[in-house]
Structures are given as C-alpha cells and as structure tokens.
Scaffold this active site. Structure first.
Site, mmCIF file in Angstrom:
data_model
loop_
_atom_site.group_PDB
_atom_site.id
_atom_site.type_symbol
_atom_site.label_atom_id
_atom_site.label_comp_id
_atom_site.label_asym_id
_atom_site.label_seq_id
_atom_site.Cartn_x
_atom_site.Cartn_y
_atom_site.Cartn_z
ATOM 1 N N GLY A 77 12.145 10.368 4.098
ATOM 2 C CA GLY A 77 12.035 11.132 5.529
ATOM 3 C C GLY A 77 13.209 11.677 6.019
ATOM 4 N N ARG A 141 8.163 13.002 -0.952
ATOM 5 C CA ARG A 141 8.055 11.739 -1.319
ATOM 6 C C ARG A 141 7.515 11.171 -2.390
ATOM 7 N NH1 ARG A 141 9.217 8.331 3.091
ATOM 8 N NH2 ARG A 141 8.899 9.253 5.140
ATOM 9 N N ASP A 172 13.543 2.520 -1.446
ATOM 10 C CA ASP A 172 12.545 2.838 -2.509
ATOM 11 C C ASP A 172 13.223 3.729 -3.541
ATOM 12 O OD1 ASP A 172 10.997 0.711 -2.104
ATOM 13 O OD2 ASP A 172 9.559 2.157 -0.890
ATOM 14 N N LYS A 198 20.296 6.322 2.810
ATOM 15 C CA LYS A 198 19.578 7.066 3.933
ATOM 16 C C LYS A 198 18.709 6.533 4.769
ATOM 17 C CE LYS A 198 16.158 8.960 3.490
ATOM 18 N NZ LYS A 198 14.615 9.318 3.401
ATOM 19 N N THR A 199 18.380 6.605 5.649
ATOM 20 C CA THR A 199 17.078 6.365 6.468
ATOM 21 C C THR A 199 17.527 5.964 8.049
ATOM 22 O OG1 THR A 199 14.947 5.114 6.858
ATOM 23 C CG2 THR A 199 16.921 3.853 6.005
ATOM 24 N N ASP A 201 15.798 4.364 9.899
ATOM 25 C CA ASP A 201 15.062 3.299 9.999
ATOM 26 C C ASP A 201 16.052 1.932 10.271
ATOM 27 O OD1 ASP A 201 12.712 4.529 10.121
ATOM 28 O OD2 ASP A 201 11.671 3.258 8.360
#
Ligand code: FBP
Length: 547
Positions: A77, A141, A172, A198-199, A201
């Site tokens: 993402g 992805r 992941d 990165k993320t 979230d």
C-alpha cells in the site's frame, strides 16, 4: 504534469538529515544480534544473514567507492514519503560515486520478476521530490517468495549490472527482502538486499525501528478531517459521526487520531480482544455514552472505529472461521438457496453460538459475511462497513431503551471511512525528512557492502540533526508464525500495546472525552512556518519516548 502552487514551492524543500549523514560516514558495528524469538529455527533458515551486528553511522573520513548500480521496488500500500526514500537513495548513491545508477522496478515486486523497469535519472527524481504517492514507479502486492521469482529477478539484475536492491515495504515485504538476501548470499550472486520500513498502519516497529514511514502524514491527514467533522458536529449538534479509519489489523492509526482530536469514543481492537468483548458489549458501551451525553442535552458525538475491529472481536472471529470452512465446501448449495431464505439457511447450518451471533447481525452485514469472499475463500473483512454496523446496532438498542423509558434523547448517525485519502498526501516535514534519511541510509549500507539489513533512523523526537542512522539485521525482528497452515519465519507485527504509554495516556482521559465535548482541531498539515506547527512528530512517538 500541471503542478499546484504548493507542489512547486515544496519541490525546493531540502529534507533535514542527521548530522552523521551530512558528510563522510563511518560505520560502527555493535554487538551480534539474535532474533526476537525462535532463535534456533531462524538461525538454521538464515545461515548467511543471521546474527549480524547492529550498525550505527557516525561522521567519518572521505572514502572512494567503486561504482554500483542499484534497483528499487515500492511494495504494498502507498504511504506518504516513498518518493523521498527514493530521492534520498538517489542522492546517497550519487554522492558515493557519481557513476552509480538507479533503476526502479515498475508496479512493485512484480516488476522485478517480469523485468519491467525504468532508469531513474536526476530529471525524473527532481519531478518527485517531497511529493506524496508512489507513482514514480508504481507499487504492487505481488509476493516475492518463490525460488523461480528470485531467479527471474537475478536475470534482470545481472543484465542491468545491479549489485544492490532496495525493497521499500511493510512487514511482509521486508520478510521477503530478508529471504531474498539470504537466497542471493547462499548462491554467491553478489547481490545485496536492503529493506526500508513503510506502512501507514504503523505496525512495523520495534526497538530499532521507531516508526514506519507514512504513519505521521496519514494520521495528520485523517486528524485534520476528524477535527473538521468534530467542529461541524459541535456546531449543528444533531449527529453522531461514526468514522472508520484504515489500518488492516493494528489500531495505531485510530489511537493516534484519538490522541490528536479527542473524540467522544475511540475503539481499540487490541483491547476488545484482550477483554473478550462481544459485539453487544461494544454496542452497549457506545449506547451508554450516547445516553449520558443526551442527558446533558448533547445529542451529538464522534466515534472512531479501527478498520480491523471485526476480526478482533473473539465471537466474530469464531463465526468468520466457521463460515469460511462451511462455505468452502457448501458454496454451491448456498448459492442455490432462494435469496430471502439464505439467512435462515446459514443459521440452521452453524453451531449454536455462531448461529446466535450471526442472527444478531443486521441483514446487510450478515449478507456481506457470506457473499464477498477473496480468491482464497475468505471473507473480505475490510469491505465490511463496521461504522454502519455499529451505528445501526446502537440505534436499535437506543430505540429499545427509549421504549423502556431509559433514553429520552435523539440519535441520528453519519458515516465516514478515511483511508485512501491519507496514503498519498504530500509528506509532512517529519515524513519528508525521515524518508529521505532512510533512503540515504540505504545508500550508505549498500556502499559498505551490507545485505539483509533494514535502514534504521532513530531518536526521532529529537531534531533531525540528532537522529541516529544505521542498519538493523532483518533476522533480528523475526519469529516463527503459522501462515497458511505452515510455520514460517516472519517479522513480528507490532499491535497496540495495552501497557504502552500511548494507550495508557488515552485510557486515562477517555471517560472525560466521552462525557464532555473536549474536541481538538489540529487543522491541515503545515509545511512552512514555526517548528512547533510544522515539525511535530506523532503523539504516539512522543509518548513512547517519554518512558
Ligand atoms: P501496507 O501494509 O501494504 O502498507 O498497506 C496498508 C493498507 O493501507 C491498509 O491500511 C489497508 O487495509 C490496505 O492497505 C488496503 O489495501 P488495498 O490498497 O490493496 O486496498
């Protein structure tokens, strides 16, 4: 591309770097490392990249570096600041040796396997400095986990003379980066693999990775609009706003936004699971807050709902698991049942506990649980409109309480989902600086021949000048977990810690926020102006650093 006025002004922003990265860099090795758990298994699986030391960069003497071509991949993402990781990497490798070249693989890890790439020259990089998005090369992805993918990747890396690959991704993708680093090392292919955290979230973090990039900007973007909604809500005084916030699993985003905006209610999935709360417990909790505010004449409020909530409600988790198993075998039989009898059909097939939970769900959500399944046959929980589910159930409860004379107020709901609008926002100064430093750090790791490391930039609540850059062996973050029925080495996902400072700070004041109208209106991210307005890290980071 037509550029906005902000984009033009922002292109000139020079991201701040830690002191140690401003000139020549010396790499200082620390102690050998261990994985967070399952040391013996991880060591066996990563014989070439296990146990490497932590690395810290300090100011050093100018050295000469042989030329090296580098590849870069954006994985998963979008998160604000990805372009700055790439520009930091570009500037870093050019500084080591102006002959160095950078190639970007298109649309994520799939670009490596399919040999889809483009050279990132100075002209290209300059177009994307300090901008949001991943559109410089796109993202995807595709999971890099099979040997034939590694070999296909090696073919193109060899052809382009690439000696180092930087994978910018979440837990992941970095797990896969580590497996790839080990594979290339075992094969003696001479290709280094470096990860960058990165993320939006915020769930890729640990002692050495204080935060993943993008979390800062995404939370500030959501907090701006939550604040605007709160002010609207406090002006009209007639709606309860149910706001779902992105974050597939962990509730870091919801918690950070709550700390920034002080809503009446914020649900934290990790707490719901720990307290074994049922859907009805959550609904009752919200309904009680509505009643208490109504008693003071306040028929309005805001509720923040983390995207992953459904899967953390133990009873829902069990129901979803049974539905997945049942429909995997009986999908055709179910599809043949008349639509108006499908609900009864499912209830008749489930175990008693799960049938009761299923029967309690509003029609739309119950249908979503049986219809929308991903290619693996699993319910697509992120498609479930949890914000609507909760407000509908709260509405029903309040109607029942009204009939019993326990509620005399009004309840009218509005719904929002904030997710995609935060993932490509122009990076805040924090993310612009942090990402540029992460990319530059990756360049230093490459120049020093490292592989299987993640770029690490720490001490993030101090001014950027005092940030500590270095590398962390990715194996250090790993443990063994069951994935698709098999035990696999993976980076541990960081959920909200209920004994951590950010949650405790929230828990200490939430009852007051529920009763009073204590909203805070953060306003939009500011890129120019006083440092206390422009350069603040997240509340989460500030609270975690206060320990
Ligand atoms: P990453 O973990 O890859 O950074 O993605 C996070 C995320 O933005 C989640 O918050 C969200 O649930 C998911 O991606 C949405 O995925 P998609 O972009 O495939 O719809």
């Amino acid at each position: 591309m037509t550029k906005s006025a902000l984009q033009i002004a922002r292109a000139a922003y020079q991201p701040k770097l830690p002191k140690a990265l401003k000139g020549a860099v010396k790499v200082v090795e620390g102690e050998a490392t261990q994985s967070v758990a399952d040391q013996e298994e991880i060591k066996k699986l990563f014989p070439n990249t296990y146990g490497m030391p932590l690395l810290k960069f300090v100011e050093g003497e100018q050295k000469e570096f042989a030329p090296v071509n580098v590849g870069v991949i954006l994985s998963g993402g979008q998160a604000p600041g990805g372009h700055n990781v790439i520009s930091g990497l570009f500037d870093g490798i050019k500084k080591m040796n102006p002959a160095n070249r950078l190639y970007g693989f298109i649309l994520g890890p799939g670009g490596l396997v399919d040999h889809n790439y483009k050279e990132l020259t100075a002209d290209v990089i300059d177009e994307y400095r300090n901008t949001g998005g991943f559109d410089i090369i796109g993202s995807g992805r595709t999971k890099l986990e099979k040997e034939d993918q590694f070999e296909k990747g090696y073919e193109i890396l060899k052809e382009l003379g690439i000696k180092a690959l930087v994978i910018i991704g979440g837990d992941d993708s970095n797990t896969n980066a580590c497996v790839l680093a080990e594979y290339y090392a075992a094969k003696n292919y001479g290709i280094q693999v470096i990860g960058c955290p990165k993320t939006i979230d915020g769930d890729l973090k640990n002692d050495m990775i204080e935060t993943s990039f993008g979390f800062d900007t995404a939370c500030k973007t959501y907090s701006e609009v939550i604040g605007n909604i709160e002010r609207d809500c406090n002006s009209a005084r007639k709606y309860w706003h149910f706001i779902k916030l992105m974050g597939r699993s962990a509730s870091h985003i919801a918690l950070e936004c709550a700390l920034q905006t002080q809503p009446n209610i914020c649900l934290i999935s990790e707490e719901v699971e720990a307290k074994n709360m049922s859907l009805d417990d959550i609904v009752t909790y919200i309904a009680n807050a509505v009643v208490a505010r109504a008693a003071e004449g306040n028929n309005f409020g805001t509720v923040l709902v983390p995207e992953g909530l459904i899967e953390f409600i133990p009873a829902m988790k069990k129901l979803i698991a049974e539905l997945n198993d049942f429909l995997a075998v009986h999908a055709d039989e179910y599809a043949a049942v008349e639509p108006n009898k499908q609900r009864e059909y499912i209830i008749s097939k489930l175990s008693a506990d799960n049938a009761a939970v299923y029967a309690s769900l509003p029609e739309g959500v119950a249908r979503q649980l049986t219809l929308d399944r991903d290619p693996h046959g699993n319910v697509q929980v992120s498609l479930i409109e949890t914000e609507k589910l909760l407000s509908e159930m709260v509405g029903k409860k309040l109607a029942a309480w009204k009939a019993e004379g326990k509620f005399a107020g009004k309840f009218s709901a509005q719904h929002h989902f904030f997710g995609y609008e935060g993932r490509c926002a122009a990076p805040s100064n924090f993310d612009a600086d942090y990402c540029y430093s992460l990319g530059y750090t990756a360049a230093v790791l490459i120049a020093n021949g490292k592989t299987g490391y993640m770029s690490s930039v720490r001490n993030l609540t101090a001014p950027a000048e005092e940030w500590i850059a270095g590398g962390v062996p990715i194996t250090m973050m790993m443990n063994m977990e069951r994935r698709h029925g098999e035990m696999k080495p993976v980076i541990q996902k960081a959920l909200v810690k209920l004994d951590g400072a950010p949650f405790k700070a929230f828990a200490a004041v939430r009852d007051t926020w529920a009763k009073e109208t204590a909203y805070v209106y953060p306003g939009p991210i500011q890129y120019f102006g006083p440092t206390e307005v422009c350069d603040q890290p997240t509340k989460t980071l500030q609270l975690e650093h206060q320990k």
